[in-house]
Design an enzyme around this catalytic site. Sequence first.
Site, PDB file in Angstrom:
ATOM      1  N   TRP A 329      -3.456   5.507 -56.315  1.00  0.00           N
ATOM      2  CA  TRP A 329      -3.229   4.449 -55.331  1.00  0.00           C
ATOM      3  C   TRP A 329      -4.533   3.708 -55.012  1.00  0.00           C
ATOM      4  O   TRP A 329      -4.629   3.019 -54.018  1.00  0.00           O
ATOM      5  CB  TRP A 329      -2.641   5.041 -54.049  1.00  0.00           C
ATOM      6  CG  TRP A 329      -1.212   5.462 -54.178  1.00  0.00           C
ATOM      7  CD1 TRP A 329      -0.107   4.735 -53.837  1.00  0.00           C
ATOM      8  CD2 TRP A 329      -0.710   6.700 -54.708  1.00  0.00           C
ATOM      9  NE1 TRP A 329       1.043   5.440 -54.117  1.00  0.00           N
ATOM     10  CE2 TRP A 329       0.712   6.645 -54.646  1.00  0.00           C
ATOM     11  CE3 TRP A 329      -1.309   7.849 -55.214  1.00  0.00           C
ATOM     12  CZ2 TRP A 329       1.519   7.696 -55.071  1.00  0.00           C
ATOM     13  CZ3 TRP A 329      -0.504   8.889 -55.652  1.00  0.00           C
ATOM     14  CH2 TRP A 329       0.886   8.813 -55.577  1.00  0.00           C
ATOM     15  N   CYS A 365       5.114   5.810 -56.590  1.00  0.00           N
ATOM     16  CA  CYS A 365       6.379   6.454 -56.254  1.00  0.00           C
ATOM     17  C   CYS A 365       7.555   6.021 -57.109  1.00  0.00           C
ATOM     18  O   CYS A 365       8.382   6.845 -57.505  1.00  0.00           O
ATOM     19  CB  CYS A 365       6.689   6.276 -54.763  1.00  0.00           C
ATOM     20  SG  CYS A 365       7.076   4.573 -54.266  1.00  0.00           S
ATOM     21  N   HIS A 424       9.368   3.631 -49.931  1.00  0.00           N
ATOM     22  CA  HIS A 424       9.077   4.841 -50.704  1.00  0.00           C
ATOM     23  C   HIS A 424      10.317   5.180 -51.521  1.00  0.00           C
ATOM     24  O   HIS A 424      11.440   5.117 -51.011  1.00  0.00           O
ATOM     25  CB  HIS A 424       8.691   6.001 -49.787  1.00  0.00           C
ATOM     26  CG  HIS A 424       8.370   7.261 -50.534  1.00  0.00           C
ATOM     27  ND1 HIS A 424       7.523   7.275 -51.615  1.00  0.00           N
ATOM     28  CD2 HIS A 424       8.800   8.541 -50.381  1.00  0.00           C
ATOM     29  CE1 HIS A 424       7.427   8.504 -52.086  1.00  0.00           C
ATOM     30  NE2 HIS A 424       8.199   9.291 -51.363  1.00  0.00           N
ATOM     31  N   ASP A 447      11.858  14.714 -54.230  1.00  0.00           N
ATOM     32  CA  ASP A 447      10.761  13.745 -54.284  1.00  0.00           C
ATOM     33  C   ASP A 447       9.644  14.299 -55.167  1.00  0.00           C
ATOM     34  O   ASP A 447       9.059  15.343 -54.863  1.00  0.00           O
ATOM     35  CB  ASP A 447      10.242  13.483 -52.864  1.00  0.00           C
ATOM     36  CG  ASP A 447       9.345  12.246 -52.788  1.00  0.00           C
ATOM     37  OD1 ASP A 447       8.908  11.770 -53.853  1.00  0.00           O
ATOM     38  OD2 ASP A 447       9.087  11.766 -51.671  1.00  0.00           O
ATOM     39  N   TYR A 599       1.011  -0.363 -50.084  1.00  0.00           N
ATOM     40  CA  TYR A 599       2.420  -0.194 -49.712  1.00  0.00           C
ATOM     41  C   TYR A 599       2.660   1.152 -49.037  1.00  0.00           C
ATOM     42  O   TYR A 599       3.694   1.370 -48.409  1.00  0.00           O
ATOM     43  CB  TYR A 599       3.321  -0.363 -50.931  1.00  0.00           C
ATOM     44  CG  TYR A 599       3.501   0.864 -51.787  1.00  0.00           C
ATOM     45  CD1 TYR A 599       4.587   1.716 -51.606  1.00  0.00           C
ATOM     46  CD2 TYR A 599       2.575   1.177 -52.779  1.00  0.00           C
ATOM     47  CE1 TYR A 599       4.753   2.843 -52.388  1.00  0.00           C
ATOM     48  CE2 TYR A 599       2.734   2.297 -53.565  1.00  0.00           C
ATOM     49  CZ  TYR A 599       3.825   3.129 -53.367  1.00  0.00           C
ATOM     50  OH  TYR A 599       3.983   4.246 -54.139  1.00  0.00           O
TER      51      TYR A 599
END
Length: 767
Positions: A329, A365, A424, A447, A599
């Site tokens: 990220w 993600c 997400h 996840d 984000y």
Amino acid sequence: MPGERLSVRGTSEVGRFPGAPPPTRVELTIHKDEEKIQEEGGCCGWFQKMCLCCCKHQNSISYDITDKVEFVKPPEPIKPKPENGEAKEMEEITFLVSSVDLLSSKTGQNRQEHHTDLYQGDELIIRRGQTFLIELELNRPFNADNDKLHLELKTGPLPLVAKGTHVIIPLVDSLEDERWEAKIVEQNGNRIKLSVNSPASAVIGLYGLSVTTSTSKGEAATTHDSTKNIVMLFNPWCEEDAVFLDDEEETKEYVLNDTGRIYYGTEKQIGARTWNFGQFHEGILDACLFILEKSEMPPSGRGDPVNVVRVISAMINAQDDFGVLVGNWSGNYSDGVSPSAWSSSVEILRKYHSSNGTPVSYGQCWVFSGITTTVLRCLGIPARSVTNFQSAHDTDVSLTTDVYFDEKMDPIDYLNSDSVWNFHVWNDCWMARLDLPPGYGGWQAVDSTPQETSQGTFRCGPASVNAIRSGQVYLKHDTPFVFAEVNSDKIFWQKNLDATFSQIHSEKKAVGHCISTKAVGSDERADVTHLYKHQEGSEEERISVETASRFGKDVCIEVKMEGEGPRMGADAQLSILVKNLSSQPRRTTLHSQVAVMYYTGVLKGTIKKEQIPVELLPNEEKTIEWMLPYQQYQNQLVDQAALMLTLSGRVSETQQVLANQTTFRLRTPDLNVKPLGEAVVGKEMAAKITFTNPLPRMLKEVVFRVEGLGLQKGHEVVVGDIGGHSTVTLTEHFVPTQPGSRKLVASLDCKQLTQVHGVADIVVREQ
């Protein structure tokens, strides 16, 4: 040394069967010591050397058998005609398997009935809890009265019967459900066809097959190993399987559909991109089985979808177990691929498998979710990618998201570790939860994005969506974390003069909005928020407003945007709506601050601050136009081009605190993908891809990535630099390989502009 040549005839089989072929004669060269061999006992000559009673006394003799072996074909003897009884006895004893045909053709009955005909290759791919056929070629016709036969399946490095990884399948007269059994359903000469049944709880994975034969005469059994393996998958079409999904259209969507849509952006600016899951693509099933092996999960645990999903959740990220994908990220992807450039799971999974498990760089993600969907669908578990807008990341498991301000109502960045992601993406997968109380089966949240550890490993789920909705956060796995992502309150705190903090404002519905997935049977967006949380009805909202008014909270602020919102390369314009719900005038000063943000909700830096005085007449609504010039953000943006506008203030007359945070993104243009020519299997066609740079500045080192399942193998096209407001056109030539509805997906990758992609729907017909 000189040697003596001996002719040795094996006599054990001689004379057992009249007319049997004579044994082969073998000539050996034997070297002797210098001593003369003495005759002892009752045996003489060369036979003494082969007689056990004599040889054991000849201690002085050394038999050195050289590597010279000569086979001498004996003269053809006269064969006596066997009697009928003796010939029958031979047939009964000699019973062998010559070959095994797994009937694994894509167009054959097995693959068609097991819904595995879409997988590439001609391996036998079957689903548990359902019969399949194999055919055996024998050395003679099968005799049910005297011949014995059973199958064996083995999986894993140490197959054990007790663990369900070594399966012995008996031959029976009639098949029963939930058992490993085989039955002869057809016999034609030396060939027999078997129907084999498996239980719906069988271990999934790669099996080796062997066939063991014997007769009732007590002869030693012989085993024939199949040269091909069998792949066993979960079976969502079988009622007894834990992943059974009782809706044919949903099964087509969540197991068989190899393309989909993944949603991103903000709740007011929802974007969608096409994703090639490609679970049936060549090499993907092998890659998924490799991931299971790489996880070091005991093969005996692969029969439980809860265990498998939990392991997959950990293995898709590379955070602590050298899994598939490295998360990044930072905005720097120079030594890998930018997360926004991917549009398919295929290249990532094949690259991971071919490198023997070297993690692929990079993902965020939606990429983790896309790969998870691919792997679960490939293994037979119904799955979908799900996007939660305004998704809370509760770092201290307080079930609240906290925002801190200083005495002047400016955000305190170093304290704001709890973040609300603009969006997400995670996954839902479908299964029964026999490990939970009744009522918590169905969709489970899982996840694979590495956020927080679960039992020491970066993974999350499966967490029952029903448990999340009802607040049963004590039920495994990781339900509290997912609950907080969709339900936590947003609490605003202000620092006091004595360094303590006071709660000044709260938002009860700040997170968990517009939870989205692709609709069944179409490319439309389906809102599944009601599955994760109770409906937020208008009556409840009306009561909330009335209650707030009674307690002096009679001024409210709201931020609105026109249409799809601001576009990249232009000034960003928003509207701030301020309402006075009281019958008295109100005054306040709004402190506005806009910051560039990832984000994930992490702020990069503030780019504009201002104070806006507001005076309101009784019951007045006032709209304030707010603008951020392009020049102020052009060099500041990060991935997703997201910004956060924070408004805060205090009403002079009542001391009511006003607080609002609004995220928005600068919309990027799409790639225009237009098919050219007729789409026919085996015939070349083309597609034109057009892009216009929305910025007044040059885009540098632009790369296009193009892929279409059944159309075009994924590859990169280096475009180079594109001038400000310039248009570039790329023509792709390709030959379709599969008929039906196909999607050609293209994306643009460069440092100055991300999330640029396009898709064309192409219907390919047979030649």
